[in-house]
Design a protein around this motif. Structure first.
Motif: not given
Length: 490
Positions: A474-487
């Motif tokens: 869950n933590r890794e998924a959250h971190e990946a979501q935060l680092s993913f660029p949002v258009n």
């Protein structure tokens, strides 16, 4: 001989077992027996200690920071813990951090009466469970993952405490050995894979439980057997013992690092002498990684049995090339950062008469961050060693543990960042070698790992975790979501 590693520095350059547990039911002086048992388990946790007792009507709980002797060495302290049932806990902090509110046993008044719990291990979905419980109105008093178990028991709808505990444990993933006290008696249980150890013994008419058999030797108890993986052992005040296996059959995966480092060498783990296992690991290390040298020198104290095995197998003489002072504790005053290196010499000193002009094989149980190994190699060179070869009685520790071991995050593990040759350069040794994972299995009496399913939890070496790791995922998924660029849409 404790397994506290005397070279451990301020950065925690050593894997540490999170805690040890002990329990006694049917002993007139149960708190005193528990204090003595915890003293034998002090190497498993030196940050805090606690004991809870029950006198047939009331529970009494005493907890404190520091060693067992600092909290339970006086008659006045033990007098606060009456009754013929008691359990105790020594700890380091991993999940939840330090602080008195996280010191176990944790106690709660539930609808069915008092409930005290001591836990060795780590719940790898504790945060997910905690978030769900809080969303339903639960109020937590600590930051320990163990308190999740209390809340799950409290909210279970089953009629008996044992059934409510089983219901709670069905929702838990990870590792646990538990000693639970209720008004009906004591319950001891172990996770279905048996990752963390738990032993059962007999002291007169009393039944005792402990993380290691050495605690039974110290209190004068007879070792009966280990609590089986997934087993629930209920002991009543009438002495009746009931064994339950509610979780089905699973292939056991006990932690292999108990053989390497955690357990005291005078304990029996998984049916084998820890001391003999460590000697066998050292012998296997010599077979796999021989070197021309004059002396085999252990890193005290944890490297001694493996060094004896290495010396016997290789024919290179064993010598105490590092002498440990037993009069300098972990709390010795540090005047400032400039004194950190000299503090190592206060605890240990190279035996210059032996070391000077010699080719040395240093034996240690593991390399974690590598800073400790660097200091030891430098100490040998400063004492005049002409060659320093480092041999490690375990495979490279390249993965974090999520089952109750105080491991640095993976980015700080030397073996996760470097191959063997860069590691050798980092610690400034002439050569560096580790025992292989198959060699480690052979040394502890099992078939090579690749010949079938692994017999142990060896995730810190292989990355093969035997359970789900929900909180990490869950933590890794959250971190990946935060680092993913949002258009963003204009």
């Amino acid at each position: 001989m404790m397994n506290f590693h005397p070279f451990e520095d301020a950065n925690g350059d050593k894997l540490r077992e999170e805690c040890g547990v002990f329990g006694a039911i049917g002993a007139a002086d149960s708190a005193a027996v528990t204090a003595l048992g915890l003293h034998a388990l002090q190497h498993r946790g030196q940050e805090a200690a606690g004991i809870c007792s029950y006198d047939g009507e009331h529970f009494f709980n005493r907890r404190g920071l520091g060693h067992v002797a600092e909290n339970f060495s006086t008659q006045e302290a033990l007098a606060e813990l009456p009754g013929n049932m008691a359990s105790g806990h020594v700890r380091y902090s991993t999940t939840g951090g330090a602080g008195l509110r996280n010191v176990q046993p944790l106690y709660a008044d539930l609808a069915a009466g008092g409930f005290a719990i001591s836990h060795n291990g780590n719940i790898s979905n504790s945060q997910a469970l905690r978030d769900e419980l809080v969303s339903k109105g639960a109020i937590f008093q600590s930051t320990s993952d163990t308190e999740v178990i209390i809340h799950l028991v409290a909210t279970s709808r089953y009629p008996t405490t044992a059934d409510r505990l089983i219901d709670a444990l069905r929702m838990i993933e990870g590792a646990y050995s538990l000693i639970v006290m209720t008004p009906e008696g004591m319950i001891a249980c172990r996770d279905p894979l048996g990752i963390r150890p738990l032993q059962m013994g007999k002291l007169g008419d009393a039944i005792v439980f402990a993380s290691e058999t050495v605690a039974f030797d110290v209190v004068g108890a007879e070792f009966i057997r280990q609590v089986q993986p997934g087993e629930i052992v209920k002991v009543g005040f009438d002495g009746k013992i009931e064994s339950l296996h509610p979780f089905g059959n699973h292939k056991a995966r006990p932690c292999i690092f108990e053989h390497v480092y955690f357990s005291r060498p005078d304990s029996i783990f998984d049916g084998r002498s820890v001391y003999e296992a460590r000697k066998a690991i050292g012998a296997q290390l010599a077979i796999e990684n021989p070197v021309d040298a004059d002396l085999v020198v252990p890193v005290p104290d944890s490297g001694v049995p493996a060094a004896i095995g290495y010396a016997q197998q290789s024919g290179v003489p064993f010598e105490l090339g590092i002498i440990r002072s037993h009069y300098v504790g972990r709390t010795f005053i540090q005047p400032g950062d400039g004194a950190r290196h000299s503090s190592v010499k206060r605890k240990h000193n190279a035996n210059r008469f032996l070391v000077e002009g010699k080719r040395i094989v240093l034996i240690d149980d593991s390399i974690v961050r590598g800073t400790t190994s660097l200091k030891i190699v430098e100490m040998m060179r400063d004492a005049g060693a002409i060659e320093v070869h480092f041999r490690v009685a375990s495979p490279p520790t390249a993965h974090s543990c999520f089952y109750g071991v105080d491991t640095p995050e993976r980015s700080k593990l030397l073996a996760a960042r470097m191959d063997i040759e860069p590691m050798r350069e980092f610690i400034k040794a002439d050569s560096l070698a580790f025992v292989s994972i198959d060699g480690l299995y052979r040394a502890v009496g099992e078939a090579p790992r690749n010949n079938g399913c692994p017999q142990f939890c060896d995730a810190c070496f292989t990355g093969d975790y035997p359970t789900s790791l929900t909180d990490l995922e869950n933590r890794e998924a959250h971190e990946a979501q935060l680092s993913f660029p949002v258009n963003k849409v204009a």
